[in-house]
Design a protein around this motif. Sequence first.
Motif: not given
Length: 305
Positions: A181-210
């Motif tokens: 209740n006193s220590i706050e932090s953030k975890f960031l997840l960066t991903t790369k998106l690529s198109l596979e169709g009009p409704t479909r996408m692929k997501e590739e994880y790039v980096e995580g940061t605490l």
Amino acid sequence: MAAAMTLGSILPAISPPRLPSLSPSPLPEKSRRDAGLSLRRHRRGSGRWTAMVQQQTFQGPSAAYAREMERLSAKESLLLAFKDAGGFQSLISGQATELQRIDVNERIVSLERLNPTARPTTSPFLEGRWNFEWFSAGSPASFAARFLFQRSPATLANLLGMDILLKDGYSKITANLRFLNSIESKFLLTTKLSLEGPTRMKEEYVEGTLETPTVSQEAVPEQLRGAVGQATNALQQLPAPIKDAFANGLKIPLSGAFERMFMISYLDEEILITRDSAGAPDVLTRLEGSPASSATDPMMSEYVS
């Protein structure tokens, strides 16, 4: 006497051939209604038929207007279902009941069938900052959240919320954490998106940061203030390179480690719904102060079919 005989008395009487009637037979009533035509007979010497187009009038709102009203009603119904289920915290803590979950899922399906965006992966509405409102029990985010936080009391560890920024072919997921209740932090997840169709996408994880935690001294329990003060002093005495590394957060390279496919089943200017390969839905709402991109903003390149 022979002279008195006529041609008519010699040949048998021959009746003239009966010709078929040229008057058209009337169409059945159902056929006339279906065709939207009205056949009227006018007495002009012999009977004649003329086809008159019967103008049809529609009462009430148009079909497009009615569908839009249905879509807005379905959106409101879904948001109310989130509230009735306890929202994000109830989902994370596992307090949402099975009845609440199935009710939310029914309303998700009802909204998806009214999706107004035919090609959401290239829509300008996709970019921006979105807030996670709901994710299913089978999604990786739900599993990680339950593993980390459901087994710990809220006073020890708590996930305050999750949001995602979609821009320029990348996504950045932010998880807001609080410890003791006193220590706050953030975890960031960066991903790369690529198109596979009009409704479909692929997501590739790039980096995580605490990110480096921030401590609220006023909120630290009295019995822990001494330990927190010692840790802060020790951090200040570290060599500059290590101190800078802590200041910039702990980075975890993830390139090539994880990837997944997902589809966008609903998108408008306020709500985004995605489903993974198992069909598990994630529902996000656009954050205030993050307007949708205009049609002139650059978008990710069109997919190649």
